[in-house]
Design a protein around this motif. Structure first.
Motif, short mmCIF file in Angstrom:
data_model
loop_
_atom_site.label_atom_id
_atom_site.label_comp_id
_atom_site.label_asym_id
_atom_site.label_seq_id
_atom_site.Cartn_x
_atom_site.Cartn_y
_atom_site.Cartn_z
N PRO A 1 63.02 -44.18 24.79
CA PRO A 1 61.53 -44.47 24.00
C PRO A 1 61.91 -44.29 22.59
N GLU A 2 61.19 -45.03 21.83
CA GLU A 2 61.33 -45.07 20.41
C GLU A 2 60.89 -43.53 19.63
N GLY A 3 61.72 -43.42 18.81
CA GLY A 3 61.32 -41.82 17.96
C GLY A 3 62.62 -40.99 18.35
N GLU A 4 62.30 -39.83 17.78
CA GLU A 4 63.34 -38.87 17.76
C GLU A 4 63.19 -37.59 18.84
N GLY A 5 62.24 -37.75 19.63
CA GLY A 5 62.08 -36.90 20.76
C GLY A 5 61.60 -35.56 20.40
N PRO A 6 61.93 -34.49 21.12
CA PRO A 6 62.90 -34.75 22.65
C PRO A 6 61.94 -35.22 23.67
N PHE A 7 62.73 -35.98 24.55
CA PHE A 7 62.25 -36.61 25.68
C PHE A 7 62.58 -36.25 26.56
N PRO A 8 61.71 -35.97 28.30
CA PRO A 8 62.39 -35.72 29.12
C PRO A 8 63.04 -36.75 29.76
N THR A 9 64.18 -36.50 30.34
CA THR A 9 65.35 -37.88 30.63
C THR A 9 65.65 -37.79 32.05
N VAL A 10 66.02 -38.88 32.43
CA VAL A 10 66.42 -39.04 33.89
C VAL A 10 67.59 -39.56 33.98
N ILE A 11 68.55 -38.84 34.73
CA ILE A 11 69.63 -39.38 35.08
C ILE A 11 69.48 -40.42 36.29
N ALA A 12 69.76 -41.64 36.47
CA ALA A 12 69.36 -42.56 37.63
C ALA A 12 70.70 -43.05 38.21
N LEU A 13 70.78 -43.01 39.58
CA LEU A 13 71.95 -43.21 40.20
C LEU A 13 71.89 -44.50 41.20
N HIS A 14 72.53 -45.68 40.66
CA HIS A 14 72.74 -46.70 41.45
C HIS A 14 73.00 -46.67 42.97
N GLY A 15 72.82 -47.74 43.89
CA GLY A 15 73.24 -47.77 45.29
C GLY A 15 74.73 -48.32 45.30
N CYS A 16 74.97 -48.44 46.50
CA CYS A 16 76.39 -48.93 46.83
C CYS A 16 76.86 -50.49 46.20
N GLY A 17 75.53 -51.41 45.88
CA GLY A 17 75.66 -52.63 45.31
C GLY A 17 76.17 -52.47 43.78
N GLY A 18 76.16 -51.44 43.10
CA GLY A 18 76.42 -51.03 41.77
C GLY A 18 75.26 -51.15 40.94
N LEU A 19 75.48 -50.95 39.70
CA LEU A 19 74.41 -51.02 38.60
C LEU A 19 74.14 -52.10 38.05
N GLY A 20 74.85 -53.16 37.75
CA GLY A 20 74.73 -54.46 37.26
C GLY A 20 75.59 -55.80 37.91
N SER A 21 75.60 -56.68 37.09
CA SER A 21 76.01 -57.77 37.41
C SER A 21 76.83 -58.58 36.41
N HIS A 22 77.64 -59.75 36.51
CA HIS A 22 78.25 -60.31 35.30
C HIS A 22 77.27 -60.87 34.14
N SER A 23 76.13 -61.13 34.53
CA SER A 23 75.23 -61.56 33.55
C SER A 23 74.18 -60.56 33.19
N GLU A 24 74.00 -59.36 33.76
CA GLU A 24 73.09 -58.25 33.11
C GLU A 24 73.67 -56.99 33.45
#
Length: 275
Positions: A42-65
């Motif tokens: 988020p914009e600003g200095e925080g402090p912010f609650p934070t989530v560590i998000a874990l992708h599945g077996c297909g991976g996080l991204g692709s060649h284009s994103e």
């Protein structure tokens, strides 16, 4: 007329994409290299609650994103509620593609992905914009299975200085090994799974959660009637995974959106993170 409508639709899509904040790549040190991660903050200095998000077996991204639409959708929802979201890329950081149909896994949910979770938490603990007592975990499929290992009382993170994870949410993990090993958690943990999930095992997840009662931190399970694997992924028609050559899909079972379960899971996630 049809051409004008198509052009208008494409303009709206481009406008929505440009309005969405772009993630920032951060590099997190590992003992064996660098863990690349995508950060939505988020914009600003925080402090912010934070989530560590874990992708599945297909991976996080692709060649284009760098972050697939299914995960960007969740990042936007979490951002709107004031959370920062850190997505460690367990496969791309090791120059690996999707691992759904790989016979010999090079990145184990039980080992390397737990190491990635610990490294991500350690990095966050050093950031001034992080609310250190409000760091949580969310995982999908293989990422959710890694989460189940990471929150066990035996994991070294439990003995690290500083606050532990505030909460954990696992979307359709494979609970079969954990159920057989007498799983428990040191962190309030919520498991979300469809009743018809034939990729993971709803009965094993129920057995795992119920078996932890009385010797564990709070553990809950929500089983959504009629829903299949990937029920929270938008605009995905129910289909058999085994009928495609998609390397980012499981080898068996069915995948598809369930609108009711998707909406309910969004409420359940928001409630669990703010409880």
């Amino acid at each position: 007329m049809r051409l004008r409508l198509t052009a208008l639709f494409l303009m709206l899509l481009m406008s929505a994409a440009s309005a969405a904040p772009a993630p920032q790549q951060v590099d997190i040190p590992l003992s064996s290299g660098i863990l690349h991660a995508q950060l939505f903050k988020p914009e600003g200095e925080g402090p912010f609650p934070t989530v560590i998000a874990l992708h599945g077996c297909g991976g996080l991204g692709s060649h284009s994103e760098p972050v697939l639409p299914r995960y960007r959708d969740w990042a936007m929802r979490l951002l709107k509620t004031g959370n920062a979201v850190l997505w460690p890329d367990s496969y791309g950081s090791r120059e690996l593609g999707p691992q759904c149909r790989v016979k010999e896994m090079h990145v184990s949910a039980r080992r390397e992905r737990v190491i990635d979770i610990a490294a991500s938490r350690a990095w966050l603990m050093k950031q001034s914009w992080v609310a250190r007592d409000r760091v949580s975990l969310i995982g999908w499929a293989n990422g959710a299975s890694a989460l189940l290992w990471a929150v066990r009382p035996q994991v070294a993170t439990a003995r690290d200085p500083g606050p532990d994870f505030r909460a954990a949410i696992a979307f359709y993990p494979d609970c079969r090994i954990s159920a057989g090993l007498g799983w428990s958690t040191r962190v309030p943990t919520l498991v979300l799974i469809g009743a018809n999930d034939d990729v993971s095992s709803p009965p094993a997840c129920r057995q795992m959660v119920e078996g932890a009662h009385g010797r564990s931190a709070l553990a809950r399970i929500v089983v959504y009637p009629g829903a299949y694997h990937d029920f929270d992924r938008a605009n995905t028609q129910l289909h058999a995974a085994g009928g495609s050559n998609d390397a980012a899909a499981p080898e068996h079972g069915h995948l598809g959106t369930d609108a009711e379960a998707r909406a309910e899971s969004q409420k359940d996630v928001a409630h669990w993170l703010t409880r």
